[in-house]
Structure formats: C-alpha cells, structure tokens
Design a protein around this motif. Structure first.
Motif, PDB file in Angstrom:
ATOM      1  N   LEU A  12     -56.655  13.724  94.363  1.00 54.30           N
ATOM      2  CA  LEU A  12     -56.213  14.000  95.876  1.00 54.30           C
ATOM      3  C   LEU A  12     -54.683  14.601  96.566  1.00 54.30           C
ATOM      4  O   LEU A  12     -53.921  14.830  95.813  1.00 54.30           O
ATOM      5  CB  LEU A  12     -55.688  12.060  96.826  1.00 54.30           C
ATOM      6  N   GLU A  13     -55.034  15.133  97.608  1.00 57.83           N
ATOM      7  CA  GLU A  13     -53.687  16.162  98.023  1.00 57.83           C
ATOM      8  C   GLU A  13     -53.537  15.200  99.549  1.00 57.83           C
ATOM      9  O   GLU A  13     -54.308  14.882 100.583  1.00 57.83           O
ATOM     10  CB  GLU A  13     -54.162  17.362  98.589  1.00 57.83           C
ATOM     11  N   LEU A  14     -52.439  15.205  99.625  1.00 59.42           N
ATOM     12  CA  LEU A  14     -51.370  14.698 101.113  1.00 59.42           C
ATOM     13  C   LEU A  14     -51.569  15.735 101.880  1.00 59.42           C
ATOM     14  O   LEU A  14     -50.638  17.174 101.977  1.00 59.42           O
ATOM     15  CB  LEU A  14     -50.297  14.188 101.195  1.00 59.42           C
ATOM     16  N   PRO A  36     -47.286  20.609  91.285  1.00 59.99           N
ATOM     17  CA  PRO A  36     -46.376  20.566  91.595  1.00 59.99           C
ATOM     18  C   PRO A  36     -45.380  21.537  89.804  1.00 59.99           C
ATOM     19  O   PRO A  36     -44.400  22.027  90.106  1.00 59.99           O
ATOM     20  CB  PRO A  36     -45.047  19.406  91.778  1.00 59.99           C
ATOM     21  N   PHE A  37     -46.111  21.997  89.079  1.00 64.85           N
ATOM     22  CA  PHE A  37     -46.414  22.256  87.909  1.00 64.85           C
ATOM     23  C   PHE A  37     -47.841  22.449  86.867  1.00 64.85           C
ATOM     24  O   PHE A  37     -48.576  21.693  88.160  1.00 64.85           O
ATOM     25  CB  PHE A  37     -44.926  21.203  86.811  1.00 64.85           C
ATOM     26  N   PRO A  38     -47.698  23.618  86.264  1.00 65.81           N
ATOM     27  CA  PRO A  38     -49.049  24.063  86.180  1.00 65.81           C
ATOM     28  C   PRO A  38     -49.451  22.966  84.881  1.00 65.81           C
ATOM     29  O   PRO A  38     -48.805  21.936  84.401  1.00 65.81           O
ATOM     30  CB  PRO A  38     -48.759  25.294  84.981  1.00 65.81           C
ATOM     31  N   VAL A  39     -50.977  22.491  84.740  1.00 65.48           N
ATOM     32  CA  VAL A  39     -51.408  21.583  84.172  1.00 65.48           C
ATOM     33  C   VAL A  39     -52.620  21.612  84.143  1.00 65.48           C
ATOM     34  O   VAL A  39     -53.299  21.646  85.319  1.00 65.48           O
ATOM     35  CB  VAL A  39     -51.156  19.589  84.768  1.00 65.48           C
ATOM     36  N   LYS A  40     -52.929  21.172  83.252  1.00 63.67           N
ATOM     37  CA  LYS A  40     -54.848  21.128  82.592  1.00 63.67           C
ATOM     38  C   LYS A  40     -55.271  19.888  82.469  1.00 63.67           C
ATOM     39  O   LYS A  40     -55.032  19.469  81.451  1.00 63.67           O
ATOM     40  CB  LYS A  40     -55.301  21.996  81.699  1.00 63.67           C
ATOM     41  N   VAL A  41     -56.301  19.037  83.174  1.00 64.19           N
ATOM     42  CA  VAL A  41     -56.714  18.056  82.359  1.00 64.19           C
ATOM     43  C   VAL A  41     -57.907  17.868  82.709  1.00 64.19           C
ATOM     44  O   VAL A  41     -58.830  17.644  83.724  1.00 64.19           O
ATOM     45  CB  VAL A  41     -56.505  16.529  83.488  1.00 64.19           C
ATOM     46  N   VAL A  42     -58.031  17.061  81.342  1.00 66.50           N
ATOM     47  CA  VAL A  42     -59.943  16.887  80.603  1.00 66.50           C
ATOM     48  C   VAL A  42     -60.080  15.250  80.649  1.00 66.50           C
ATOM     49  O   VAL A  42     -59.666  14.645  79.949  1.00 66.50           O
ATOM     50  CB  VAL A  42     -60.365  17.335  79.545  1.00 66.50           C
ATOM     51  N   PRO A  43     -60.654  14.614  81.110  1.00 64.22           N
ATOM     52  CA  PRO A  43     -61.340  13.390  81.493  1.00 64.22           C
ATOM     53  C   PRO A  43     -61.658  12.396  80.543  1.00 64.22           C
ATOM     54  O   PRO A  43     -60.857  11.676  80.315  1.00 64.22           O
ATOM     55  CB  PRO A  43     -61.820  13.423  82.929  1.00 64.22           C
ATOM     56  N   ALA A  44     -61.949  13.307  79.983  1.00 64.18           N
ATOM     57  CA  ALA A  44     -62.586  12.361  78.255  1.00 64.18           C
ATOM     58  C   ALA A  44     -61.714  12.350  77.508  1.00 64.18           C
ATOM     59  O   ALA A  44     -61.683  11.653  76.351  1.00 64.18           O
ATOM     60  CB  ALA A  44     -64.222  13.120  77.861  1.00 64.18           C
ATOM     61  N   ASP A  45     -61.237  13.578  77.347  1.00 68.26           N
ATOM     62  CA  ASP A  45     -59.846  14.115  76.358  1.00 68.26           C
ATOM     63  C   ASP A  45     -58.868  12.513  76.838  1.00 68.26           C
ATOM     64  O   ASP A  45     -57.793  11.791  76.179  1.00 68.26           O
ATOM     65  CB  ASP A  45     -59.087  14.941  76.741  1.00 68.26           C
ATOM     66  N   LEU A  46     -58.788  11.471  78.206  1.00 65.42           N
ATOM     67  CA  LEU A  46     -58.202  10.687  78.041  1.00 65.42           C
ATOM     68  C   LEU A  46     -58.452   9.286  77.550  1.00 65.42           C
ATOM     69  O   LEU A  46     -57.591   8.470  77.608  1.00 65.42           O
ATOM     70  CB  LEU A  46     -57.581  10.215  79.940  1.00 65.42           C
ATOM     71  N   ILE A  47     -59.115   9.490  77.205  1.00 61.64           N
ATOM     72  CA  ILE A  47     -60.103   7.915  76.407  1.00 61.64           C
ATOM     73  C   ILE A  47     -60.556   8.279  75.067  1.00 61.64           C
ATOM     74  O   ILE A  47     -61.188   6.789  74.555  1.00 61.64           O
ATOM     75  CB  ILE A  47     -61.091   7.553  77.358  1.00 61.64           C
TER      76      ILE A  47
END
Length: 51
Positions: A12-14, A36-47
């Motif tokens: 979400l973004e305000l 606010p900074f470069p990031v990559k997220v892979v949902p499966a990696d979080l679990i």
C-alpha cells in the motif's frame, strides 16, 4: 501487509491521505521498490525455513 498462510504481500502507498494498493505479489513473485530505499521481497522466502 503480509499474509503468511497465503505467502502473499499487499503493498500500500499513502496518496492524498488514503492508502492505495500498489502491488499484490504471492509465492515466488518478486516485489521491487526504490523508495524509501531499494528492496526486493519474495513472499515465499519470508516463510521458508532455514533448514
């Protein structure tokens, strides 16, 4: 927001005082952000367990 049971990330973004959905990614899909900074997220990696 992250749903660990579905391995799904809702981004979400305000905007003008209200939150707007910007991305919905799940499993092995990659979400990339620059602010606010470069990031990559892979949902499966979080679990995944570290074994």
């Amino acid at each position: 927001m992250f749903d660990p049971q579905q391995a799904r990330l809702t981004v979400l973004e305000l905007e003008n005082g209200s939150y707007v959905e910007r991305a919905l990614v799940s499993g092995d899909e990659v979400f990339e952000a620059e602010l606010p900074f470069p990031v990559k997220v892979v949902p499966a990696d979080l679990i995944r367990s570290g074994g």
